[in-house]
Design an enzyme around this catalytic site. Sequence first.
Site, PDB file in Angstrom:
ATOM      1  N   ARG A  67       0.940  -1.229  -0.136  1.00 56.64           N
ATOM      2  CA  ARG A  67       0.138   0.108   0.147  1.00 56.64           C
ATOM      3  C   ARG A  67       0.872   1.215   0.152  1.00 56.64           C
ATOM      4  NH1 ARG A  67      -1.824   0.800   4.396  1.00 56.64           N
ATOM      5  NH2 ARG A  67      -1.228  -0.853   5.534  1.00 56.64           N
ATOM      6  N   TYR A 195      -1.701  -3.490  -6.836  1.00 56.06           N
ATOM      7  CA  TYR A 195      -1.416  -4.162  -5.541  1.00 56.06           C
ATOM      8  C   TYR A 195      -2.605  -4.104  -4.682  1.00 56.06           C
ATOM      9  CZ  TYR A 195      -0.467  -5.092  -0.831  1.00 56.06           C
ATOM     10  OH  TYR A 195      -0.477  -5.494   0.695  1.00 56.06           O
ATOM     11  N   LYS A 204      -9.561  -2.103   2.077  1.00 52.85           N
ATOM     12  CA  LYS A 204      -9.177  -1.156   2.862  1.00 52.85           C
ATOM     13  C   LYS A 204     -10.002   0.177   2.326  1.00 52.85           C
ATOM     14  CE  LYS A 204      -6.195  -3.347   4.873  1.00 52.85           C
ATOM     15  NZ  LYS A 204      -6.247  -3.629   6.559  1.00 52.85           N
ATOM     16  N   HIS A 224     -10.460  -1.905  12.008  1.00 48.57           N
ATOM     17  CA  HIS A 224      -9.220  -2.740  11.531  1.00 48.57           C
ATOM     18  C   HIS A 224      -9.068  -3.920  12.369  1.00 48.57           C
ATOM     19  CE1 HIS A 224      -4.956  -2.831   9.782  1.00 48.57           C
ATOM     20  NE2 HIS A 224      -5.715  -3.727   9.215  1.00 48.57           N
ATOM     21  N   SER A 246      -1.109  -3.334  10.549  1.00 47.14           N
ATOM     22  CA  SER A 246      -0.844  -4.189   9.382  1.00 47.14           C
ATOM     23  C   SER A 246       0.505  -5.024   9.852  1.00 47.14           C
ATOM     24  CB  SER A 246      -0.527  -3.661   8.261  1.00 47.14           C
ATOM     25  OG  SER A 246      -1.662  -2.925   7.954  1.00 47.14           O
ATOM     26  N   CYS A 248       1.116  -7.430  12.193  1.00 48.02           N
ATOM     27  CA  CYS A 248       1.442  -7.616  13.535  1.00 48.02           C
ATOM     28  C   CYS A 248       0.784  -8.760  13.887  1.00 48.02           C
ATOM     29  CB  CYS A 248       0.928  -6.462  14.467  1.00 48.02           C
ATOM     30  SG  CYS A 248       2.105  -4.847  14.157  1.00 48.02           S
ATOM     31  N   ASP A 273      -9.258  -9.316   9.583  1.00 45.07           N
ATOM     32  CA  ASP A 273      -8.688  -8.161   9.164  1.00 45.07           C
ATOM     33  C   ASP A 273      -9.828  -6.984   9.456  1.00 45.07           C
ATOM     34  OD1 ASP A 273      -6.400  -6.578   8.267  1.00 45.07           O
ATOM     35  OD2 ASP A 273      -7.566  -6.049   6.303  1.00 45.07           O
ATOM     36  N   ARG A 364       1.982 -12.209  -0.497  1.00 43.15           N
ATOM     37  CA  ARG A 364       0.756 -12.355   0.282  1.00 43.15           C
ATOM     38  C   ARG A 364       0.076 -13.648  -0.511  1.00 43.15           C
ATOM     39  NH1 ARG A 364      -1.648  -8.358   3.630  1.00 43.15           N
ATOM     40  NH2 ARG A 364      -0.148  -6.784   3.671  1.00 43.15           N
ATOM     41  N   GLY A 489       0.142 -20.120  19.380  1.00 39.52           N
ATOM     42  CA  GLY A 489      -0.744 -20.642  20.049  1.00 39.52           C
ATOM     43  C   GLY A 489      -0.715 -20.426  21.559  1.00 39.52           C
TER      44      GLY A 489
HETATM   45  C1  OXD Z   1      -2.855  -4.379   5.673  1.00 38.43           C
HETATM   46  C2  OXD Z   1      -3.355  -5.450   5.003  1.00 38.43           C
HETATM   47  O1  OXD Z   1      -1.904  -3.929   5.184  1.00 38.43           O
HETATM   48  O2  OXD Z   1      -4.350  -6.257   5.740  1.00 38.43           O
HETATM   49  O3  OXD Z   1      -3.456  -3.839   6.772  1.00 38.43           O
HETATM   50  O4  OXD Z   1      -3.227  -5.953   3.901  1.00 38.43           O
HETATM   51 MN    MN Z   2      -4.926  -5.080   7.437  1.00 38.40          MN
END
Ligand code: OXD
Ligand code: MN
Length: 586
Positions: A67, A195, A204, A224, A246, A248, A273, A364, A489
């Site tokens: 992004r 992308y 988004k 989010h 994003s 994480c 997400d 991805r 986990g």
């Molecule tokens: C982000 C995604 O960048 O979910 O947050 O792709």
């Molecule tokens: Mn995201």
Amino acid sequence: MSTPLENWVEESAKLTKPSKVVWCDGSEAENNRLVDEMLGDQTYIELNPKTYPGSYLHRSNPNDVARTENLTFICTSQRADAGPTNNWMSPQDAKEKVTPLFDGAMRNRTMYVVPYVMGPEKSPYSKIGVEITDSAYVVASMKIMSRMGGVALERLGNSPDFVPGLHSLGDLDPERRFILHFPEEHLIWSVGSGYGGNALLGKKCFALRIASYMAHTQGWMAEHMLILGLEDPSGKVTYMAAAFPSACGKTNLAMMVSALEEQGYRVWTIGDDIAWMHIASDGTLRAINPEAGFFGVAPGTNEKTNPNIMDAVHHNTIFTNVALTPSHEPWWEGIDGPMPSGLVNWKGEVQKGSSAAAAHPNSRYTVPAAQSPSISPRWDDPEGVPISALIFGGRRARLAPLVFESRNWQHGVFVGATMASETTAAATGAVGVTRRDPMAMLPFCGYNMGDYFAHWLEMGAKLKNPPRIFHVNWFRRGADGKFLWPGYGENVRVLKWMIDRIEGKAGATETPIGNVPTPESLTLEGLDISPEAVNELLRVDPLAWVEESQAIGKFFEKFGSRLPEELRTEHQNLADRLQRSIVPVK
Ligand code: OXD
Ligand code: MN
């Protein structure tokens, strides 16, 4: 008489001048035709049909891999309505600037009209979007990520109630790349990028930026956030939604194979997400996942970090910018096993050694949600699931404890509003820099964030039983620089502490930042962790938090008079509590 949708399609075709217009119906036959075309022009590379049936690799232009927040604009009539955290252009300037880029952009290309529903097909909370695009890859991705085609057209009928999104690859030159949102018109324009987050406009652009604006005016929330259900040994499921910046670990948390599965604690996935949350007639907060697929970061994903997704991506999956093995299987850094020889990297070149990454760090997979073995039986429930806990988190190597609970909704909103994290590769720009990312919405809020905070406060006041608000940090490091918490986990132990808190069963110590678990209140049986590490994980260092509080003050200044008074009060409260907790040295 033509419909509002037909009019907009006609107008867009007049501007972009495609060689043909195809209305997508979302059928398998249509998808097969697109696959054939994409194999023909090398947009797709077929993966091993035995081990990855129905799966393809797509390589994007190397200048178009994440992004681009610097090229993303919120175009409200008043600059102040976009706020200090968004790039702004006036709607008129934006249209004047970008119309020439769309003019003739689809010459000799097919224009696809992609109608889609965000949310379960029959949910009163779902919404319709239509994306016009000249990218077959976007069409195929939208088929996975949303309920696409005839279902949307049927639901729409002749109504004007849809979010139009005009997308063209343009010439993929970053100098001519713009991701524009016109919240007042519920309109999206995106040009110059293929992308995911820039080009799959349902995600988004609509489900967060435009939807957050709608949610503000209509009294709901577009966040989010992942959504998961934690089942306890009695079979009761507690639903939680969690916001992390994003890359994480939202997907891994949402699909976690619980380390406490033998004790009867199991995690069910609703979304990874985005959460759309409404106040139901019974006063509970109900969440739906507007998406139908997962668009997750591949590197670091393996049998340990996310066995469910490893299972899910073995069929009907689109991979983007991963590496390719000689047996035509996808490969990325952090996948199980050593790097195979004869690897082709994400740019299509033979991989030489391991000094440069073979898969792009933001490569991805795009996979239907229903393929995850962890998918909740209620993931498609039109009424959504009732949320009992909201979780904020980020990557903080030093500061934040493993988990703390806010004292009440207002304090929780302050915790979310002041969240910070070290940046990742999900967006272009420096990686590893600490940035404040309120509610993980910094790149996704479609209006002034000061007003967004006020909206959160108002929502809490309307909820009969507001969810408890927690903050987590899986990424704290010890003096040796190593992570203190094993994560993945094992994170279920923290979620279990949350439900124990909700049920009044777990102890906590009050600290200036909120309630931190007592070591005994955490379920740590079977975990190889020293008492010292646990103490370090739970430690709140008042002096470090004084510094944090000063940084928060600076951040809040940006919002001027749009910052709600309640957050100023919470900030003062934090400063006072810290002051009281610091014992003066004589
Ligand atoms: C982000 C995604 O960048 O979910 O947050 O792709
Ligand atoms: Mn995201």
